[in-house]
Every structure is written in structure tokens, then in C-alpha cells.
Design a protein around this motif. Structure first.
Motif, short mmCIF file in Angstrom:
data_model
loop_
_atom_site.label_atom_id
_atom_site.label_comp_id
_atom_site.label_asym_id
_atom_site.label_seq_id
_atom_site.Cartn_x
_atom_site.Cartn_y
_atom_site.Cartn_z
N TYR A 59 0.86 -1.18 0.00
CA TYR A 59 0.00 0.00 0.00
C TYR A 59 0.89 1.23 0.00
N ALA A 60 1.02 1.87 -1.16
CA ALA A 60 1.92 3.00 -1.33
C ALA A 60 1.21 4.32 -1.01
N ARG A 61 2.02 5.35 -0.80
CA ARG A 61 1.48 6.67 -0.49
C ARG A 61 0.86 7.34 -1.72
N ASP A 62 1.39 7.06 -2.90
CA ASP A 62 0.93 7.72 -4.11
C ASP A 62 0.88 6.71 -5.26
N ASN A 63 0.47 7.20 -6.41
CA ASN A 63 0.21 6.32 -7.55
C ASN A 63 1.38 6.26 -8.54
N PRO A 78 0.09 4.08 4.56
CA PRO A 78 0.96 3.24 3.72
C PRO A 78 1.54 2.10 4.55
N VAL A 114 -2.91 1.89 -3.52
CA VAL A 114 -2.63 3.24 -3.02
C VAL A 114 -3.47 3.48 -1.77
N ASP A 115 -2.80 3.87 -0.69
CA ASP A 115 -3.47 4.26 0.55
C ASP A 115 -2.63 5.38 1.15
N SER A 116 -2.96 6.62 0.83
CA SER A 116 -2.14 7.75 1.26
C SER A 116 -2.22 7.98 2.76
#
Length: 147
Positions: A86-90, A135, A130-132
Motif C-alpha cells: 500500500y503506497a502513499r501515491d500512484n 501506507p 494506493v493508501d495515502s
């Protein structure tokens, strides 16, 4: 009066499929690994060692908690692992590099006693979301016993 039916998101659909197909999954959640753990990072060995130790301890603690909550004793001989990143951005990410930066995390699973050896860990395809706001990395582990 015009009530719209709620549609499921892709993440909810994926979770429902995993619950149906892999019911006995142990989920270990850790934070995103430090950039210094990337295979492409060029840092001093002491900096990398400190990040490796931190990731290994975090993985050990998270695995201990997950094992306690699931009532799992550990000592698995073989296991499959699917990583949900789960990343901060795309931004575009190299999945191979993401997986290689988790080496210390997999070693922490062995330290916790969940796995006997991480060489018997079969990696399923890594999925990136993505989960800002939160993460993280989720390791979905399933015991694999050959009979």
C-alpha cells in the motif's frame, strides 16, 4: 427516494476473493521498508545495517502479534506469501525491487518462529495499491504442507 446500491471497490472484491479462496491466511502487517533497503540504494554499510535491523525487529514483533491473535504456533516448513504493498501515491514501482527490499522482513518471520526457513517461502505475485493515509505492507501467509 432514489437509493443507489453500493458498489464494491476493487480492494473489497479482492479481499472477498481471498477470504473465499484462502481462508486460513495469516496476515502480518509492517510499515513500508526504508529506501536504504532497496537493491538500487547506494548507502554506507552501517546505514543499511541499521535499517535492516529495524525492519527485521518490526517484522518479528508483527509476526508475534499475528500468531498470538490467530492462535498459531508457527514452525511452518513451507508457506506461500502474497505481498500487498500500500503506497502513499500512484507512482509506477518496480515490483521486483519492492520484493527485494523486504528481505529483512522475511528474515523477521523466521526470527519470530513462524517459518523454519525463509528459503521455503513461495512468493505469489506482488500487488500494489494506493493508501495515502496508511501506507503499509501486508504479508498474506498460508501454510503449505506437502503430503
Amino acid at each position: 427516494m432514489g437509493h443507489q446500491p453500493r458498489t464494491a471497490s476493487a480492494r473489497e472484491i479482492l479481499k472477498a476473493w481471498q477470504d473465499a479462496l484462502m481462508p486460513d491466511v495469516l496476515t502480518v502487517t509492517v510499515g513500508l521498508p526504508a529506501r536504504t533497503l532497496s537493491a538500487n540504494a547506494r548507502v554506507h554499510w552501517a546505514v543499511k545495517m541499521k535499517a535492516t535491523k529495524r525492519a527485521r525487529i518490526e517484522s518479528w514483533a508483527s509476526a508475534q502479534i499475528a500468531m498470538h491473535e490467530a492462535g498459531e504456533k508457527g514452525g511452518w516448513k513451507e508457506s506461500t506469501c502474497q505481498v500487498h504493498w500500500y503506497a502513499r501515491d500512484n507512482r509506477r514501482r518496480d515490483k521486483d525491487n519492492c520484493l527485494s527490499s523486504l528481505k529483512a522482513t522475511f528474515d523477521g518471520l523466521v526470527d519470530a518462529g513462524l517459518l523454519k526457513d525463509d528459503s521455503a517461502l513461495t512468493h505469489l505475485p506482488l500487488l500494489i495499491f494506493v493508501d495515502s493515509k496508511n501506507p503499509r505492507v501486508e504479508l498474506l501467509l498460508k501454510r503449505w504442507e506437502v503430503k
